[in-house]
Design a protein around this motif. Structure first.
Motif, mmCIF file in Angstrom:
data_model
loop_
_atom_site.group_PDB
_atom_site.id
_atom_site.type_symbol
_atom_site.label_atom_id
_atom_site.label_comp_id
_atom_site.label_asym_id
_atom_site.label_seq_id
_atom_site.Cartn_x
_atom_site.Cartn_y
_atom_site.Cartn_z
ATOM 1 N N ILE A 1 0.835 -1.199 0.000
ATOM 2 C CA ILE A 1 0.000 0.000 0.000
ATOM 3 C C ILE A 1 0.874 1.255 0.000
ATOM 4 O O ILE A 1 0.650 2.200 -0.775
ATOM 5 N N HIS A 2 1.883 1.273 0.866
ATOM 6 C CA HIS A 2 2.760 2.443 0.974
ATOM 7 C C HIS A 2 3.555 2.659 -0.310
ATOM 8 O O HIS A 2 3.600 3.777 -0.860
ATOM 9 N N LEU A 3 4.172 1.597 -0.827
ATOM 10 C CA LEU A 3 4.985 1.730 -2.039
ATOM 11 C C LEU A 3 4.154 2.208 -3.216
ATOM 12 O O LEU A 3 4.590 3.058 -4.002
ATOM 13 N N SER A 4 2.964 1.674 -3.348
ATOM 14 C CA SER A 4 2.104 2.080 -4.462
ATOM 15 C C SER A 4 1.764 3.561 -4.373
ATOM 16 O O SER A 4 1.758 4.275 -5.383
ATOM 17 N N SER A 5 1.491 4.023 -3.152
ATOM 18 C CA SER A 5 1.183 5.445 -2.985
ATOM 19 C C SER A 5 2.382 6.317 -3.326
ATOM 20 O O SER A 5 2.229 7.436 -3.834
ATOM 21 N N LEU A 6 3.578 5.798 -3.061
ATOM 22 C CA LEU A 6 4.796 6.567 -3.321
ATOM 23 C C LEU A 6 5.137 6.662 -4.807
ATOM 24 O O LEU A 6 5.813 7.608 -5.222
ATOM 25 N N VAL A 7 4.689 5.698 -5.616
ATOM 26 C CA VAL A 7 5.077 5.688 -7.030
ATOM 27 C C VAL A 7 4.006 6.243 -7.962
ATOM 28 O O VAL A 7 4.266 6.398 -9.158
ATOM 29 N N VAL A 8 2.827 6.542 -7.449
ATOM 30 C CA VAL A 8 1.743 6.986 -8.334
ATOM 31 C C VAL A 8 2.148 8.188 -9.177
ATOM 32 O O VAL A 8 1.940 8.210 -10.399
ATOM 33 N N GLU A 9 2.737 9.193 -8.551
ATOM 34 C CA GLU A 9 3.124 10.385 -9.311
ATOM 35 C C GLU A 9 4.192 10.064 -10.349
ATOM 36 O O GLU A 9 4.194 10.636 -11.441
ATOM 37 N N GLN A 10 5.100 9.142 -10.026
ATOM 38 C CA GLN A 10 6.119 8.719 -10.978
ATOM 39 C C GLN A 10 5.486 8.001 -12.170
ATOM 40 O O GLN A 10 5.877 8.220 -13.322
ATOM 41 N N LEU A 11 4.511 7.141 -11.902
ATOM 42 C CA LEU A 11 3.908 6.344 -12.974
ATOM 43 C C LEU A 11 2.978 7.166 -13.853
ATOM 44 O O LEU A 11 2.850 6.893 -15.053
ATOM 45 N N ARG A 12 2.358 8.158 -13.268
ATOM 46 C CA ARG A 12 1.373 8.958 -14.006
ATOM 47 C C ARG A 12 2.028 9.595 -15.230
ATOM 48 O O ARG A 12 3.023 10.314 -15.122
ATOM 49 N N GLY A 13 1.493 9.310 -16.401
ATOM 50 C CA GLY A 13 2.022 9.893 -17.623
ATOM 51 C C GLY A 13 3.108 9.079 -18.288
ATOM 52 O O GLY A 13 3.521 9.398 -19.415
ATOM 53 N N ARG A 14 3.609 8.032 -17.618
ATOM 54 C CA ARG A 14 4.598 7.163 -18.249
ATOM 55 C C ARG A 14 3.909 6.256 -19.263
ATOM 56 O O ARG A 14 2.711 5.974 -19.143
ATOM 57 N N PRO A 15 4.643 5.753 -20.245
ATOM 58 C CA PRO A 15 4.035 4.821 -21.199
ATOM 59 C C PRO A 15 3.579 3.542 -20.499
ATOM 60 O O PRO A 15 4.356 2.905 -19.794
ATOM 61 N N GLU A 16 2.324 3.202 -20.673
ATOM 62 C CA GLU A 16 1.721 1.970 -20.160
ATOM 63 C C GLU A 16 2.114 1.679 -18.709
ATOM 64 O O GLU A 16 2.680 0.630 -18.395
ATOM 65 N N PRO A 17 1.807 2.584 -17.798
ATOM 66 C CA PRO A 17 2.182 2.380 -16.398
ATOM 67 C C PRO A 17 1.290 1.320 -15.747
ATOM 68 O O PRO A 17 0.125 1.137 -16.119
ATOM 69 N N GLY A 18 1.844 0.626 -14.744
ATOM 70 C CA GLY A 18 1.051 -0.397 -14.078
ATOM 71 C C GLY A 18 1.562 -0.734 -12.691
ATOM 72 O O GLY A 18 2.732 -0.519 -12.368
ATOM 73 N N ILE A 19 0.666 -1.259 -11.885
ATOM 74 C CA ILE A 19 0.993 -1.822 -10.571
ATOM 75 C C ILE A 19 0.477 -3.254 -10.571
ATOM 76 O O ILE A 19 -0.699 -3.495 -10.883
ATOM 77 N N VAL A 20 1.349 -4.195 -10.249
ATOM 78 C CA VAL A 20 1.001 -5.609 -10.239
ATOM 79 C C VAL A 20 1.091 -6.105 -8.803
ATOM 80 O O VAL A 20 2.164 -6.046 -8.186
ATOM 81 N N ASN A 21 -0.026 -6.573 -8.275
ATOM 82 C CA ASN A 21 -0.066 -7.090 -6.904
ATOM 83 C C ASN A 21 -0.155 -8.612 -6.930
ATOM 84 O O ASN A 21 -1.066 -9.169 -7.550
ATOM 85 N N ILE A 22 0.771 -9.258 -6.244
ATOM 86 C CA ILE A 22 0.737 -10.717 -6.119
ATOM 87 C C ILE A 22 -0.030 -11.051 -4.846
ATOM 88 O O ILE A 22 0.435 -10.773 -3.739
ATOM 89 N N SER A 23 -1.217 -11.620 -5.017
ATOM 90 C CA SER A 23 -2.015 -12.004 -3.848
ATOM 91 C C SER A 23 -1.828 -13.499 -3.601
ATOM 92 O O SER A 23 -0.709 -13.963 -3.466
ATOM 93 N N SER A 24 -2.902 -14.277 -3.557
ATOM 94 C CA SER A 24 -2.802 -15.711 -3.301
ATOM 95 C C SER A 24 -4.182 -16.331 -3.444
ATOM 96 O O SER A 24 -5.200 -15.665 -3.185
#
Length: 246
Positions: free
Chosen positions: A115-138
């Protein structure tokens, strides 16, 4: 998801699924950053894969997570994908006072860190080519095994949070993927086993990676792989079977 030409940060990248993802993405021509607690493992992988970017990080510590993102963006300013993979799997006896330090470590690694890491990278990812967050659950997010209740609960929380994250980010262009593995033959859970060299058993890492890559390439935003699919579709009946001897 485009599988080539990305800059990808993978947590828990020194073993198991994280290591397999790193190797596969490197082979496809991506820039890959991994983090891990053990510097010896990071150095070993760096020697094996010179193009790999390695960062030591304790995901249970907020300052370390912040440093990870800061260093990753500094070294690789084109970062456009975060893979939240790191996790630990402990047993827990809920009939007695719980080990609070173990609880905090498991929740910090499995839930707070993504949760924390994703919040920290949102601004970095915004506007990048094909940005994504991949969560490994179970698969255990859907059908828990009672003797490791915190792990299962943390993965259920990852599933729920992934739904909310996807909804909140849908207008930013950032895609949110959730991949639920079945039992995969890694060292996950070695902390709770007497034989620390014993692996988890189950699907091979390579087979899992192949299935995960197919899902990502097809833009399937939520996928349960192998037996995890049954754990989603038949959760109530499987819960009774999995816990029959508890």
């Amino acid at each position: 998801m485009k599988l080539t030409g990305n800059t990808i940060l993978i947590t828990g990248g020194t073993s198991g699924i994280g290591k397999g993802l790193a190797q596969h993405f490197l082979g496809l021509g991506n820039t890959v950053i991994i983090c891990g607690r053990r510097n010896d493992r990071l150095e070993e992988l760096k020697a094996q894969y010179p193009d790999l970017v390695t960062i030591q990080c304790d995901l249970t510590a907020a300052a370390s997570r912040e440093n990870l993102v800061r260093q990753a963006i500094h070294e690789c300013p084109d970062l456009n994908i975060l893979v939240n993979n790191a996790g630990i799997q402990l047993t827990g006896d809920l009939t007695n006072p719980i080990d609070l330090s173990a609880l905090e470590r498991e929740i910090s690694t499995n839930l707070i860190a993504p949760i924390h890491l994703s919040s920290l990278v949102v601004e970095q990812l915004r506007g990048r080519p094909e940005p994504g967050i991949v969560n490994i659950s179970s698969g255990l997010a859907y059908t828990p095994i009672a003797f490791m209740p915190v792990y299962c609960a943390s993965k259920a929380a990852i599933h729920s949070w992934s739904l909310s994250l996807r909804k909140q980010l849908e207008r930013t262009g950032i895609s949110v993927y959730e991949i639920a593995p079945p039992s995969v033959d890694t060292e996950l859970g070695h902390e709770r086993r007497k034989d620390k060299d014993q692996t988890h058993g189950g699907m091979s890492v390579n087979e899992f990676i192949d299935e995960a890559m197919k899902a990502l390439e097809s833009n399937i935003f939520q996928v349960a792989i192998g037996q995890a699919a049954s754990m989603l579709d038949q959760r109530d009946a499987l819960f009774e079977r999995l816990n029959a001897n508890f």
